[in-house]
Design a protein around this motif. Structure first.
Motif, PDB file in Angstrom:
ATOM      1  N   ARG A   1       6.345   2.584  -6.682  1.00 46.43           N
ATOM      2  CA  ARG A   1       7.594   2.092  -7.273  1.00 46.43           C
ATOM      3  C   ARG A   1       7.292   0.877  -8.145  1.00 46.43           C
ATOM      4  N   MET A   2       7.878   0.867  -9.348  1.00 48.78           N
ATOM      5  CA  MET A   2       7.768  -0.292 -10.226  1.00 48.78           C
ATOM      6  C   MET A   2       8.820  -1.317  -9.830  1.00 48.78           C
ATOM      7  N   THR A   3       8.402  -2.554  -9.688  1.00 53.02           N
ATOM      8  CA  THR A   3       9.311  -3.642  -9.339  1.00 53.02           C
ATOM      9  C   THR A   3       9.157  -4.764 -10.366  1.00 53.02           C
ATOM     10  N   GLU A   4       9.953  -5.796 -10.226  1.00 47.73           N
ATOM     11  CA  GLU A   4       9.830  -6.951 -11.119  1.00 47.73           C
ATOM     12  C   GLU A   4       8.496  -7.667 -10.931  1.00 47.73           C
ATOM     13  N   GLU A   5       7.920  -7.550  -9.724  1.00 47.99           N
ATOM     14  CA  GLU A   5       6.641  -8.217  -9.454  1.00 47.99           C
ATOM     15  C   GLU A   5       5.452  -7.389  -9.943  1.00 47.99           C
ATOM     16  N   GLY A   6       5.617  -6.064 -10.041  1.00 44.69           N
ATOM     17  CA  GLY A   6       4.514  -5.204 -10.449  1.00 44.69           C
ATOM     18  C   GLY A   6       4.660  -3.807  -9.871  1.00 44.69           C
ATOM     19  N   LEU A   7       3.515  -3.159  -9.595  1.00 49.45           N
ATOM     20  CA  LEU A   7       3.502  -1.812  -9.024  1.00 49.45           C
ATOM     21  C   LEU A   7       3.302  -1.910  -7.512  1.00 49.45           C
ATOM     22  N   LEU A   8       4.211  -1.293  -6.768  1.00 49.01           N
ATOM     23  CA  LEU A   8       4.154  -1.333  -5.307  1.00 49.01           C
ATOM     24  C   LEU A   8       3.802   0.054  -4.786  1.00 49.01           C
ATOM     25  N   ILE A   9       2.734   0.133  -3.995  1.00 47.66           N
ATOM     26  CA  ILE A   9       2.305   1.382  -3.361  1.00 47.66           C
ATOM     27  C   ILE A   9       2.526   1.237  -1.869  1.00 47.66           C
ATOM     28  N   THR A  10       3.359   2.106  -1.299  1.00 44.31           N
ATOM     29  CA  THR A  10       3.685   2.067   0.127  1.00 44.31           C
ATOM     30  C   THR A  10       2.996   3.230   0.827  1.00 44.31           C
ATOM     31  N   ILE A  11       2.235   2.911   1.876  1.00 42.19           N
ATOM     32  CA  ILE A  11       1.488   3.921   2.634  1.00 42.19           C
ATOM     33  C   ILE A  11       1.946   3.848   4.083  1.00 42.19           C
ATOM     34  N   LEU A  12       2.503   4.946   4.604  1.00 40.74           N
ATOM     35  CA  LEU A  12       2.922   4.961   6.005  1.00 40.74           C
ATOM     36  C   LEU A  12       1.708   4.892   6.910  1.00 40.74           C
ATOM     37  N   ASP A  13       1.889   4.274   8.066  1.00 43.26           N
ATOM     38  CA  ASP A  13       0.728   3.993   8.922  1.00 43.26           C
ATOM     39  C   ASP A  13       0.043   5.245   9.429  1.00 43.26           C
TER      40      ASP A  13
END
Length: 268
Positions: free
Chosen positions: A134-146
């Motif tokens: 997901r693109m956010t105001e801070e940058g690119l966020l990659i979320t990985i489930l545990d």
């Protein structure tokens, strides 16, 4: 007696009209102001010079108390030079803003290219239910489930998780930006000798994932950091198994170097 009372009443009916003098002065000043504003609304170079001369005469160039002209002469080119400097400063400011906007646009495009690479990896490995970008105001966020990275209650990466980290590290090489790795857990208490709390578990998971990323020697460790948030930043309710599964995650943020673009240009 009646005549004295009549003269007293007539005197009381006569109003003090001394206020008319400052009132008339005020109206005169307002009229002069409106004339100046009207003249300024149709300003060109010649009229600007005339206006400056008028103000100079009014403020400095008129007769003094001793009826002597002001000793300060008016430079006829001063107004033009001042106007030119103001216009030049405005052009330089506009150019700097244009360069900054162009740099922000290019940085956003680079992050979107990285996002597309990551999305391709997710689709080719059928990881849509475990990884999100997901693109956010801070940058690119990659979320990985545990469950894509660790066994339950553990912080050692699975073999397939090491492959994921290796692939991500290779993608990050052309994008030398600051990267943060953040571990999150659900709110179920954990009591193990190696992990006395969810804080410990989240920190260890983030650090272990970071270590695998930095096995790629082309990355600069000075740009990387790892933190643990424990259970205190959930993205879903911990009241259901599905919500707790979403909260157990590792987030990798590739941060912008420049200010974020307007919110309406940030895409999911």
């Amino acid at each position: 007696m009646a005549r004295r009372q009549k003269r007293q009443a007539h005197h009381e009916e006569h109003m003090d009209e001394t206020w008319l003098i400052p009132y008339a002065d005020l109206l005169t000043l307002l009229l002069a102001l409106f004339i100046v504003l009207f003249a300024s609304s149709k300003l060109d170079a010649q009229k600007f010079d005339q206006l400056v001369r008028s103000f100079n005469v009014a403020l400095n160039g008129g007769l003094s108390v001793l009826n002597q002209p002001s000793p300060v002469p008016l430079d006829p080119t001063l107004a033009q030079q001042t106007l030119h400097k103001g216009q030049q400063a405005e052009r330089e400011k506009t150019e700097e803003e244009r360069k900054l906007e162009e740099a922000i646009r290019k940085e956003t495009e680079d992050l979107k290219k990285l996002q597309q690479q990551m999305e391709g990896y997710i689709i080719s490995n059928k990881l849509e239910d475990k990884l999100q970008t997901r693109m956010t105001e801070e940058g690119l966020l990659i979320t990985i489930l545990d469950n894509a990275l660790f066994d339950s209650g553990k912080a050692d990466l699975k073999p397939e998780a090491r492959k994921l980290a290796t692939e991500l590290a290779a993608m990050l090489v052309p994008h030398p930006k600051k990267v943060t790795v953040t571990g999150h857990t659900d709110n179920v208490p954990i009591h193990r000798p190696e992990f006395p709390s969810n804080w410990d578990l989240s920190v260890k998971r983030a650090v272990n994932f970071l270590k695998v990323l930095l096995e790629n020697k082309q990355l600069d460790p000075a740009k990387f950091s790892a933190t643990g948030m424990g259970e205190y930043h959930p993205v879903a309710s911990n009241a259901t198994p599905e919500g707790r599964a979403k909260n157990r995650r590792v987030e990798v943020a590739i941060l912008r170097d420049l200010a974020a673009p307007p919110k309406n240009s940030v895409q999911p």
